[in-house]
Write a protein that holds these residues in place. Structure first.
Motif, PDB file in Angstrom:
ATOM      1  N   ALA A  26    -115.487 -18.864  15.582  1.00  7.46           N
ATOM      2  CA  ALA A  26    -116.386 -17.767  15.490  1.00  7.46           C
ATOM      3  C   ALA A  26    -115.664 -16.434  14.816  1.00  7.46           C
ATOM      4  O   ALA A  26    -116.308 -15.639  14.375  1.00  7.46           O
ATOM      5  CB  ALA A  26    -116.409 -17.178  17.163  1.00  7.46           C
ATOM      6  N   ALA A  27    -114.512 -16.563  14.869  1.00  7.92           N
ATOM      7  CA  ALA A  27    -113.837 -15.313  14.097  1.00  7.92           C
ATOM      8  C   ALA A  27    -114.185 -15.335  12.669  1.00  7.92           C
ATOM      9  O   ALA A  27    -114.390 -14.236  11.927  1.00  7.92           O
ATOM     10  CB  ALA A  27    -112.357 -15.254  14.161  1.00  7.92           C
ATOM     11  N   TYR A  28    -113.910 -16.306  12.212  1.00  8.91           N
ATOM     12  CA  TYR A  28    -114.330 -16.498  10.863  1.00  8.91           C
ATOM     13  C   TYR A  28    -115.865 -16.349  10.404  1.00  8.91           C
ATOM     14  O   TYR A  28    -116.084 -15.616   9.218  1.00  8.91           O
ATOM     15  CB  TYR A  28    -114.281 -18.286  10.280  1.00  8.91           C
ATOM     16  N   LYS A  29    -116.777 -16.617  11.443  1.00  8.13           N
ATOM     17  CA  LYS A  29    -118.264 -16.078  11.075  1.00  8.13           C
ATOM     18  C   LYS A  29    -118.234 -14.764  11.016  1.00  8.13           C
ATOM     19  O   LYS A  29    -118.966 -13.792  10.506  1.00  8.13           O
ATOM     20  CB  LYS A  29    -118.960 -16.789  12.223  1.00  8.13           C
ATOM     21  N   ALA A  30    -117.543 -14.061  12.132  1.00  6.85           N
ATOM     22  CA  ALA A  30    -117.478 -12.484  12.106  1.00  6.85           C
ATOM     23  C   ALA A  30    -116.913 -11.872  11.183  1.00  6.85           C
ATOM     24  O   ALA A  30    -117.183 -10.689  10.741  1.00  6.85           O
ATOM     25  CB  ALA A  30    -116.899 -11.953  13.443  1.00  6.85           C
ATOM     26  N   VAL A  31    -115.746 -12.277  10.348  1.00  9.46           N
ATOM     27  CA  VAL A  31    -115.211 -11.547   9.105  1.00  9.46           C
ATOM     28  C   VAL A  31    -115.638 -12.034   7.979  1.00  9.46           C
ATOM     29  O   VAL A  31    -115.386 -11.572   6.821  1.00  9.46           O
ATOM     30  CB  VAL A  31    -113.575 -11.601   9.385  1.00  9.46           C
ATOM     31  N   PHE A  32    -116.714 -12.977   7.854  1.00 11.55           N
ATOM     32  CA  PHE A  32    -117.249 -13.324   6.505  1.00 11.55           C
ATOM     33  C   PHE A  32    -117.778 -11.970   5.872  1.00 11.55           C
ATOM     34  O   PHE A  32    -118.284 -11.081   6.292  1.00 11.55           O
ATOM     35  CB  PHE A  32    -118.377 -14.057   6.687  1.00 11.55           C
ATOM     36  N   PRO A  33    -117.104 -11.855   4.519  1.00 11.06           N
ATOM     37  CA  PRO A  33    -116.989 -12.815   3.470  1.00 11.06           C
ATOM     38  C   PRO A  33    -115.484 -13.024   3.314  1.00 11.06           C
ATOM     39  O   PRO A  33    -115.085 -13.843   2.550  1.00 11.06           O
ATOM     40  CB  PRO A  33    -117.605 -12.388   2.289  1.00 11.06           C
ATOM     41  N   LEU A  34    -114.607 -12.385   4.305  1.00 10.14           N
ATOM     42  CA  LEU A  34    -113.326 -12.655   4.264  1.00 10.14           C
ATOM     43  C   LEU A  34    -112.832 -14.068   4.390  1.00 10.14           C
ATOM     44  O   LEU A  34    -113.727 -14.744   5.217  1.00 10.14           O
ATOM     45  CB  LEU A  34    -112.420 -11.629   5.105  1.00 10.14           C
ATOM     46  N   ARG A  35    -111.971 -14.680   3.849  1.00 14.38           N
ATOM     47  CA  ARG A  35    -111.675 -16.040   3.981  1.00 14.38           C
ATOM     48  C   ARG A  35    -110.094 -16.217   4.660  1.00 14.38           C
ATOM     49  O   ARG A  35    -109.314 -16.465   4.113  1.00 14.38           O
ATOM     50  CB  ARG A  35    -111.857 -16.867   2.823  1.00 14.38           C
ATOM     51  N   PRO A  36    -110.082 -15.892   5.877  1.00 17.22           N
ATOM     52  CA  PRO A  36    -108.731 -16.046   6.428  1.00 17.22           C
ATOM     53  C   PRO A  36    -108.317 -17.648   6.768  1.00 17.22           C
ATOM     54  O   PRO A  36    -109.121 -18.366   6.671  1.00 17.22           O
ATOM     55  CB  PRO A  36    -108.794 -15.393   7.862  1.00 17.22           C
ATOM     56  N   THR A  37    -107.106 -17.823   6.792  1.00 22.78           N
ATOM     57  CA  THR A  37    -106.587 -19.230   7.245  1.00 22.78           C
ATOM     58  C   THR A  37    -106.703 -19.278   8.729  1.00 22.78           C
ATOM     59  O   THR A  37    -106.645 -18.175   9.560  1.00 22.78           O
ATOM     60  CB  THR A  37    -105.304 -19.528   6.652  1.00 22.78           C
ATOM     61  N   TRP A  38    -106.319 -20.500   9.076  1.00 25.24           N
ATOM     62  CA  TRP A  38    -106.594 -20.771  10.863  1.00 25.24           C
ATOM     63  C   TRP A  38    -105.286 -20.130  11.212  1.00 25.24           C
ATOM     64  O   TRP A  38    -105.550 -19.382  12.344  1.00 25.24           O
ATOM     65  CB  TRP A  38    -106.289 -22.197  10.952  1.00 25.24           C
ATOM     66  N   LYS A  39    -104.121 -19.842  10.642  1.00 25.85           N
ATOM     67  CA  LYS A  39    -103.102 -19.383  11.085  1.00 25.85           C
ATOM     68  C   LYS A  39    -103.166 -17.826  10.867  1.00 25.85           C
ATOM     69  O   LYS A  39    -102.172 -17.202  11.602  1.00 25.85           O
ATOM     70  CB  LYS A  39    -101.961 -20.042  10.652  1.00 25.85           C
ATOM     71  N   ASN A  40    -103.844 -17.150  10.446  1.00 30.87           N
ATOM     72  CA  ASN A  40    -104.245 -15.718  10.549  1.00 30.87           C
ATOM     73  C   ASN A  40    -104.354 -15.064  11.807  1.00 30.87           C
ATOM     74  O   ASN A  40    -104.717 -14.060  12.131  1.00 30.87           O
ATOM     75  CB  ASN A  40    -105.248 -15.321   9.283  1.00 30.87           C
ATOM     76  N   PHE A  41    -104.770 -16.074  12.675  1.00 31.03           N
ATOM     77  CA  PHE A  41    -105.344 -15.707  13.969  1.00 31.03           C
ATOM     78  C   PHE A  41    -104.521 -16.184  15.074  1.00 31.03           C
ATOM     79  O   PHE A  41    -104.150 -17.493  15.094  1.00 31.03           O
ATOM     80  CB  PHE A  41    -106.980 -16.082  14.316  1.00 31.03           C
ATOM     81  N   THR A  42    -104.313 -15.585  16.113  1.00 31.76           N
ATOM     82  CA  THR A  42    -103.678 -15.968  17.374  1.00 31.76           C
ATOM     83  C   THR A  42    -104.323 -15.432  18.391  1.00 31.76           C
ATOM     84  O   THR A  42    -104.672 -14.553  18.582  1.00 31.76           O
ATOM     85  CB  THR A  42    -102.164 -15.346  17.383  1.00 31.76           C
ATOM     86  N   TYR A  43    -104.910 -16.413  19.376  1.00 30.13           N
ATOM     87  CA  TYR A  43    -105.686 -16.069  20.484  1.00 30.13           C
ATOM     88  C   TYR A  43    -104.768 -16.169  21.760  1.00 30.13           C
ATOM     89  O   TYR A  43    -103.799 -16.873  21.858  1.00 30.13           O
ATOM     90  CB  TYR A  43    -106.617 -17.467  20.890  1.00 30.13           C
ATOM     91  N   HIS A  44    -104.915 -14.996  22.451  1.00 27.73           N
ATOM     92  CA  HIS A  44    -104.247 -14.865  23.576  1.00 27.73           C
ATOM     93  C   HIS A  44    -105.152 -14.704  24.957  1.00 27.73           C
ATOM     94  O   HIS A  44    -106.040 -14.054  24.984  1.00 27.73           O
ATOM     95  CB  HIS A  44    -103.569 -13.192  23.691  1.00 27.73           C
ATOM     96  N   SER A  45    -105.063 -15.401  25.627  1.00 32.52           N
ATOM     97  CA  SER A  45    -105.668 -15.803  26.926  1.00 32.52           C
ATOM     98  C   SER A  45    -105.487 -14.598  27.914  1.00 32.52           C
ATOM     99  O   SER A  45    -104.630 -13.756  27.627  1.00 32.52           O
ATOM    100  CB  SER A  45    -105.639 -17.081  27.636  1.00 32.52           C
ATOM    101  N   LEU A  46    -106.017 -14.523  28.993  1.00 35.65           N
ATOM    102  CA  LEU A  46    -105.916 -13.295  30.088  1.00 35.65           C
ATOM    103  C   LEU A  46    -104.355 -13.097  30.428  1.00 35.65           C
ATOM    104  O   LEU A  46    -103.604 -14.369  30.397  1.00 35.65           O
ATOM    105  CB  LEU A  46    -106.540 -13.716  31.200  1.00 35.65           C
ATOM    106  N   SER A  47    -103.916 -11.968  30.269  1.00 34.73           N
ATOM    107  CA  SER A  47    -102.507 -11.875  30.510  1.00 34.73           C
ATOM    108  C   SER A  47    -101.980 -12.232  31.893  1.00 34.73           C
ATOM    109  O   SER A  47    -103.016 -12.132  32.748  1.00 34.73           O
ATOM    110  CB  SER A  47    -102.426 -10.178  30.464  1.00 34.73           C
ATOM    111  N   ALA A  48    -100.866 -12.456  32.021  1.00 35.83           N
ATOM    112  CA  ALA A  48    -100.284 -13.078  33.264  1.00 35.83           C
ATOM    113  C   ALA A  48    -100.450 -12.086  34.165  1.00 35.83           C
ATOM    114  O   ALA A  48    -100.878 -12.588  35.534  1.00 35.83           O
ATOM    115  CB  ALA A  48     -98.960 -13.315  33.216  1.00 35.83           C
TER     116      ALA A  48
END
Length: 129
Positions: free
Chosen positions: A65-87
């Protein structure tokens, strides 16, 4: 607030289960997870196949979903880190962008993840920098 883009993804979790069956799970995880995510994934017991598959499925889907949102940028998978709900429950899930190129910044990233049984649905909205 200007919007750079919006992306969505729908994933059938059994697709990820098939991809990670056998000896390919770690190779797949190393390909799509940031270092922080990979450490968390390795902390999930090997015997907990369902939880490990869901962990990978959520990250795969949110990054698609992030790749679709930032197109035409072409980030790698590792350029993103998902953080779930905080503890402490004070911060909603979010996506962090790690730029590997100077001057390539994104605005605030809003992320939403829903999952039900065999499906994961993700939405990402990226504000313009």
């Amino acid at each position: 607030m200007g919007i750079l883009g919006i992306g969505v993804d729908l994933l059938h979790v059994p697709r990820i289960v098939r991809l990670i069956d056998g000896k390919t799970a770690d190779r797949f995880a190393r390909r799509i997870l940031s270092e922080k995510e990979h450490l968390a994934w390795n902390a999930i017991p090997l015997a907990d196949h369902a939880r490990r598959a869901k962990y990978l499925a959520v990250r795969w889907s949110i990054k698609e979903a992030a790749y679709k949102a930032v197109f035409p940028l072409r980030p790698t998978w590792k350029n993103f880190t998902y953080h779930s709900l905080s503890a402490d429950g004070q911060r909603k899930p979010w996506l962090e962008y790690h730029s590997d190129a100077p001057g390539r910044n994104l605005g605030k990233i809003h992320a939403s993840v829903s999952h039900d049984a065999d499906y994961v649905y993700t939405t990402v909205l990226v504000e313009a920098p």
